[in-house]
Enzyme design. Sequence first.
Site, PDB file in Angstrom:
ATOM      1  N   ALA A  53     -13.727 -37.043 -26.829  1.00 43.24           N
ATOM      2  CA  ALA A  53     -14.019 -36.063 -27.881  1.00 43.24           C
ATOM      3  C   ALA A  53     -15.438 -35.510 -27.801  1.00 43.24           C
ATOM      4  O   ALA A  53     -15.766 -34.564 -28.520  1.00 43.24           O
ATOM      5  CB  ALA A  53     -13.804 -36.703 -29.255  1.00 43.24           C
ATOM      6  N   GLY A  54     -16.263 -36.075 -26.938  1.00 45.05           N
ATOM      7  CA  GLY A  54     -17.662 -35.653 -26.888  1.00 45.05           C
ATOM      8  C   GLY A  54     -17.837 -34.222 -26.427  1.00 45.05           C
ATOM      9  O   GLY A  54     -16.980 -33.653 -25.754  1.00 45.05           O
ATOM     10  N   ARG A 111     -24.766 -32.200 -21.824  1.00 44.99           N
ATOM     11  CA  ARG A 111     -25.619 -32.296 -20.635  1.00 44.99           C
ATOM     12  C   ARG A 111     -24.986 -31.629 -19.414  1.00 44.99           C
ATOM     13  O   ARG A 111     -25.679 -31.308 -18.453  1.00 44.99           O
ATOM     14  CB  ARG A 111     -25.942 -33.760 -20.333  1.00 44.99           C
ATOM     15  CG  ARG A 111     -26.912 -34.381 -21.347  1.00 44.99           C
ATOM     16  CD  ARG A 111     -27.007 -35.880 -21.170  1.00 44.99           C
ATOM     17  NE  ARG A 111     -27.457 -36.256 -19.847  1.00 44.99           N
ATOM     18  CZ  ARG A 111     -27.434 -37.496 -19.366  1.00 44.99           C
ATOM     19  NH1 ARG A 111     -26.963 -38.484 -20.125  1.00 44.99           N
ATOM     20  NH2 ARG A 111     -27.864 -37.764 -18.150  1.00 44.99           N
ATOM     21  N   TYR A 165     -12.628 -44.632 -21.490  1.00 41.51           N
ATOM     22  CA  TYR A 165     -13.437 -43.432 -21.690  1.00 41.51           C
ATOM     23  C   TYR A 165     -13.096 -42.410 -20.613  1.00 41.51           C
ATOM     24  O   TYR A 165     -13.064 -42.736 -19.414  1.00 41.51           O
ATOM     25  CB  TYR A 165     -14.932 -43.770 -21.638  1.00 41.51           C
ATOM     26  CG  TYR A 165     -15.385 -44.622 -22.799  1.00 41.51           C
ATOM     27  CD1 TYR A 165     -16.038 -44.054 -23.884  1.00 41.51           C
ATOM     28  CD2 TYR A 165     -15.129 -45.998 -22.829  1.00 41.51           C
ATOM     29  CE1 TYR A 165     -16.441 -44.824 -24.964  1.00 41.51           C
ATOM     30  CE2 TYR A 165     -15.523 -46.780 -23.906  1.00 41.51           C
ATOM     31  CZ  TYR A 165     -16.176 -46.185 -24.962  1.00 41.51           C
ATOM     32  OH  TYR A 165     -16.565 -46.950 -26.035  1.00 41.51           O
ATOM     33  N   ARG A 174       2.704   1.330  21.764  1.00 45.53           N
ATOM     34  CA  ARG A 174       1.366   1.856  22.058  1.00 45.53           C
ATOM     35  C   ARG A 174       1.446   3.378  22.177  1.00 45.53           C
ATOM     36  O   ARG A 174       2.475   3.919  22.621  1.00 45.53           O
ATOM     37  CB  ARG A 174       0.835   1.315  23.393  1.00 45.53           C
ATOM     38  CG  ARG A 174       0.639  -0.191  23.450  1.00 45.53           C
ATOM     39  CD  ARG A 174       0.250  -0.610  24.850  1.00 45.53           C
ATOM     40  NE  ARG A 174       0.121  -2.040  24.992  1.00 45.53           N
ATOM     41  CZ  ARG A 174       0.134  -2.664  26.161  1.00 45.53           C
ATOM     42  NH1 ARG A 174       0.284  -1.968  27.282  1.00 45.53           N
ATOM     43  NH2 ARG A 174       0.007  -3.969  26.208  1.00 45.53           N
TER      44      ARG A 174
END
Length: 452
Positions: A16-17, A21, A106, A428
């Site tokens: 949830a963070g 940073r 985590y 060609r």
Amino acid sequence: MSNPIAAPIAAIVLAAGKGTRMKSDTHKVLHPIAGRPMLMHLMASVDALAPAKKVVIVGDKAEQLEKALAGSADLAVQEPQLGTGHAVQQAERALTGFDGDVLILYGDVPFVPTATMQAMIDRLNAPDAPAVVVLAFEPADAQQYGRVITDGDYVTKMVEHKDATPEERAVRLCNSGLMAAKSADLFALLARVTDDNAAKEFYLVDIVNIANADGRHCAVVVTDPYDVAGINSRGELAAMEGEWQARRRAQAMADGASLIAPDTVWFAWDTRLGRDVLVEPNVFFGPGVTVADHVKIRANSHIEGATIGTGCEVGPFARLRPGAVMEEKAKVGNFVEMKKAVLGKGAKANHLTYLGDAIVGAGANIGAGTITCNYDGYFKYQTVIGENAFIGSNSALIAPVTIGRDAIVAAGSAVSRDVGDGDLRMVRAEQLVKPGWADRFHDTMRKKKAGK
């Protein structure tokens, strides 16, 4: 790995963070290592335990996690975010009626091995029945980590670095934050955690001290620092990528591959190499690559989503994109690109070629400068080249088109219609010759330049 008679397992993953940073619009736990989001590394290890329930605690950028997990776990929202203990409490509703063992993990700690999780569960179910199992580690530098004070493998105290005495700071055993507890114990203990601290947050670690105060005991399991390394910044992400790659290179060589300059080879999380594979310097493997035995991958090649058969040779400076398949002893050389294409057994495209949406038969030879023109700006079309066909240099094969078995396409041809088996196709413009024209041109231009 789970025992059929064991209690069911649930995993609570904290994610949830805000990850400030990282300075990113992407959720922190979705940043990749070895081509896979760190959260998905962790979830794969959890899945190996066959858990009955998985709950991911979300907050910031929750919609990104919901999309990434695609229904593979329940989501519980933590808002506002009042600490780790408060975060775990948000899973209680999702675990209503669940009676079993709970792992607390985590999302930014991606490389906890399944075996370590199982060791925590096993310790939780030992005869002495600890209330909580704490996962700890011994880093080379304990820095600011919280300490785990023990008597044998019993935890007598959990203390934050700032609150520790000099004697406690001398202890090298540190708290990873990961824990295991019975569901009934976990939420009963969490209900008694308070925010009586400077940060006014509810700390998960307090459940250990509460259990100890009740006269129960808590146990510790110790793991390698790498297993519980957390990632909070771009620098830490790069450091973990480097450590993961170093371990993977060592494993590749132990398994029978030769890496000439190991530090310059980059693997994806699912790269599979056979035995006696040679990898030259500066090779990058993206996700989805399988390499069979006796393959040579030359320098400066980029490979992702590709299957490379036994005895093949790739590069140097080759690019294999998703859907590229090289069958036994096929070869692509310098500056060859393949995408969603099959190069048959023994077929060769030695240089300066693009093969997209193509099937190339066994033994075919693709000359330098050949391209399959597979896209008209709206749709993709397929080119089929038969066995032992010879495609001359600088040819454009305009899909959809089929070149037959043993057919020859003359150099410089732009082929837009099918070529039959054994046929020669030459496309060609007629060559014109003007005798002496170049000499007259040079004379005229030299006189004009001299006149100036």
